[in-house]
Design an enzyme around this catalytic site. Structure first.
Site, mmCIF file in Angstrom:
data_model
loop_
_atom_site.group_PDB
_atom_site.id
_atom_site.type_symbol
_atom_site.label_atom_id
_atom_site.label_comp_id
_atom_site.label_asym_id
_atom_site.label_seq_id
_atom_site.Cartn_x
_atom_site.Cartn_y
_atom_site.Cartn_z
ATOM 1 N N GLN A 99 14.799 -7.792 0.519
ATOM 2 C CA GLN A 99 14.630 -6.422 0.014
ATOM 3 C C GLN A 99 14.431 -5.507 1.211
ATOM 4 O OE1 GLN A 99 11.002 -4.914 -2.031
ATOM 5 N NE2 GLN A 99 12.410 -4.335 -3.667
ATOM 6 N N TYR A 174 9.455 4.954 -3.105
ATOM 7 C CA TYR A 174 9.725 4.787 -1.663
ATOM 8 C C TYR A 174 10.872 5.724 -1.237
ATOM 9 C CZ TYR A 174 6.528 0.921 -2.062
ATOM 10 O OH TYR A 174 5.395 0.173 -2.304
ATOM 11 N N ALA A 353 8.316 -11.115 -11.666
ATOM 12 C CA ALA A 353 7.351 -11.052 -10.554
ATOM 13 C C ALA A 353 6.037 -11.729 -10.941
ATOM 14 C CB ALA A 353 7.109 -9.601 -10.137
ATOM 15 N N ARG A 354 5.216 -11.079 -11.797
ATOM 16 C CA ARG A 354 3.844 -11.566 -11.999
ATOM 17 C C ARG A 354 3.759 -12.962 -12.588
ATOM 18 N NH1 ARG A 354 2.015 -6.270 -14.965
ATOM 19 N NH2 ARG A 354 4.226 -6.470 -15.471
HETATM 20 C C1 LIG Z 1 1.583 -7.943 -6.233
HETATM 21 C C2 LIG Z 1 2.841 -7.188 -6.501
HETATM 22 C C3 LIG Z 1 3.544 -6.617 -5.437
HETATM 23 C C4 LIG Z 1 4.736 -5.926 -5.667
HETATM 24 N N1 LIG Z 1 5.458 -5.452 -4.605
HETATM 25 C C5 LIG Z 1 6.722 -5.000 -4.810
HETATM 26 C C6 LIG Z 1 7.581 -4.762 -3.718
HETATM 27 O O1 LIG Z 1 7.252 -4.968 -2.557
HETATM 28 N N2 LIG Z 1 8.827 -4.314 -3.990
HETATM 29 C C7 LIG Z 1 9.260 -4.107 -5.277
HETATM 30 O O2 LIG Z 1 10.401 -3.707 -5.477
HETATM 31 N N3 LIG Z 1 8.460 -4.319 -6.327
HETATM 32 C C8 LIG Z 1 7.214 -4.797 -6.133
HETATM 33 N N4 LIG Z 1 6.426 -5.135 -7.198
HETATM 34 C C9 LIG Z 1 6.934 -4.884 -8.573
HETATM 35 C C10 LIG Z 1 7.623 -6.115 -9.163
HETATM 36 O O3 LIG Z 1 8.767 -6.519 -8.439
HETATM 37 C C11 LIG Z 1 8.055 -5.839 -10.611
HETATM 38 O O4 LIG Z 1 8.902 -4.714 -10.583
HETATM 39 C C12 LIG Z 1 6.867 -5.582 -11.542
HETATM 40 O O5 LIG Z 1 5.794 -6.456 -11.254
HETATM 41 C C13 LIG Z 1 7.275 -5.786 -13.016
HETATM 42 O O6 LIG Z 1 7.812 -7.077 -13.208
HETATM 43 P P1 LIG Z 1 6.944 -8.264 -13.883
HETATM 44 O O7 LIG Z 1 6.546 -7.781 -15.258
HETATM 45 O O8 LIG Z 1 7.880 -9.438 -13.928
HETATM 46 O O9 LIG Z 1 5.756 -8.498 -13.036
HETATM 47 C C14 LIG Z 1 5.227 -5.793 -6.998
HETATM 48 C C15 LIG Z 1 4.514 -6.362 -8.055
HETATM 49 C C16 LIG Z 1 3.340 -7.057 -7.820
HETATM 50 C C17 LIG Z 1 2.631 -7.676 -8.992
#
Ligand SMILES: Cc1cc2nc3c(=O)[nH]c(=O)nc-3n(C[C@H](O)[C@H](O)[C@H](O)COP(=O)(O)O)c2cc1C
Length: 418
Positions: A99, A174, A353-354
């Protein structure tokens, strides 16, 4: 016909073995802007556990583009370090995405960057006020050329480092999102005003990346479906954005939402633990920042799986049945059932992600049929610890690739063995 979650899918020039992408989530496991062994093990675990494409998050295209100390950059020096990670991912049967991004007005931590923060527009930045570096300047055409070229160079370095894909971060507030969103773009030239104008620079950046590595690496863009607040980008704006990025050559759009300051709840579908985040801060200003953000979080319905589906479906319908660009659903995929629901709707992949921070073996369990629902409660404590010394992990599970790894490797850098 709905895709089998474990069937391969082509993204531009690459094919990934199933429909699961580990969404980019700031690991903050770099040292001196180079990745550590902890970062390697973090992503090796995903590849060993059936994640088809794992994303190394927030790799800044320049030193000045970082927003946190644990973030990396793609430099000549870091390429062999990243190569060690992509080799490990490939050996485990996965593919790797970098990324690439720039923080723009979010780059206010004085020790991290050398120049005054820049953004689509000048003025006072809300986050900057609290970080003691309130002013940002509007980018000139020369700045835009420089940043565009930095993205293209970072993509070429990602290729040298063995990545299979690059993902341009155009969401969450960003730099590239600071152009797309009307919350931050007040330009009066051809890069401001209408949605067509606001996506013009991000599309130029994507086209430059595509010219640099397209045909060899998949080029993804992560965008906001909606900003989620009045005067922010609407789904109608995003239809324009997505069409422009498709025309510029995006192989896949990863569909997110929300902005880091104005609407984190929209990004996560649940509130951030601002009290815990404030407690971790040393400076009063930073504590105040989190208190203000807590107060500005609206009352919201309880977290539910696939919380961004409605807007994602609107965008998919607007792009039509003949769209060339692949779409990855994202947002609250916490079970194989909800992943299947997204694929049944016609999305090409799902990004998670989570649930994967909570348990990196989840996709392997889905494949083996031993589990459906993740134990992740969307408490977002993984976001709070991201700012601490261990970097991102799940404090609820303390999973196998968490703080222990950071202790073992103690920030050791990852130099390629060869
Ligand atoms: C700890 C953490 C750090 C994150 N950092 C980024 C990041 O660096 N870049 C990004 O595009 N999204 C980041 N996200 C967002 C996730 O990629 C995702 O968009 C968001 O958590 C929703 O998806 P989920 O429901 O599967 O968690 C982050 C999420 C979490 C939980």
């Amino acid at each position: 016909m709905a895709a089998d979650p474990f069937s391969p899918v082509q993204i531009g020039p690459i094919t990934i073995k199933n429909r699961f992408i580990r969404s980019g989530a700031n690991e903050t496991k770099n040292k001196n802007m180079n990745p550590t062994k902890a970062l390697l093990e973090f992503h090796r675990a995903y590849a060993e556990n059936e994640v088809a494409l794992t994303t190394l998050a927030y790799i800044a295209v320049s030193k000045d583009g970082r927003t946190l100390p644990g973030q990396g950059t793609l430099s000549d020096e870091s390429v062999p370090h990243y190569r060690a990670i992509t080799d490990a991912i490939h050996a485990a049967g996965g593919k790797a995405s970098a990324q690439i991004t720039h923080g723009g007005s979010f780059c206010q931590i004085k020790d991290l960057s050398t120049s005054r923060c820049m953004s689509s527009s000048g003025g006072i930045d809300k986050m900057g006020v609290m970080m003691g570096r309130p002013f940002q300047r509007a980018m000139t055409r020369a700045d835009m050329d420089m940043v565009r070229d930095e993205f293209a160079t970072a993509a070429l370095r990602a290729e040298q480092a063995g990545f299979d894909a690059v993902e341009l971060h155009m969401g969450h507030g960003y730099l590239l999102n600071q152009y797309i969103s009307p919350l931050s773009n007040f330009r009066r030239d051809e890069y401001g005003g209408s949605a067509e104008n606001r996506v013009r620079f991000p599309a130029e950046v994507l086209a430059a990346v595509k010219a640099a590595v397209g045909g060899r690496l998949a080029v993804l863009a992560k965008i906001n479906l909606v900003d989620g607040v009045p005067k922010g980008a609407t789904i109608q704006d995003t239809i324009v954005t997505a069409k422009a990025l498709e025309a510029a050559g995006a192989d896949m759009l990863v569909l997110s939402a929300g902005r880091n300051i104005e609407s984190t709840w929209k990004m996560f579908g649940s509130p951030l633990p601002y009290d815990e985040m404030a407690g971790m801060q040393k400076s009063l200003l930073a504590k105040l920042q989190f208190a203000i953000l807590k107060r500005s979080t609206p009352k919201m319905p309880p977290f539910h799986e696939n919380y961004l589906m409605e807007d994602a479906l609107t965008l998919k319908a607007a792009l039509g049945p003949d769209r060339k660009v692949k779409l990855s659903y994202l947002g609250g995929v916490q079970s194989l059932t909800s992943a299947r629901a997204a694929l049944d709707e016609g999305f090409d992949a799902v990004a998670v992600a989570r649930a994967l921070i909570h348990d990196p073996t989840l996709v392997a369990q889905w494949k083996a049929g031993t589990r459906d629902k993740s134990g992740c409660t969307a408490c977002n404590r993984c976001v709070a610890v991201m700012y601490g010394p261990s970097g991102t992990y799940c404090p609820e599970t303390g999973n196998a690739i968490d703080a222990a790894l950071n202790q073992i490797y103690a920030g050791e850098e990852t130099r390629h063995a060869a």
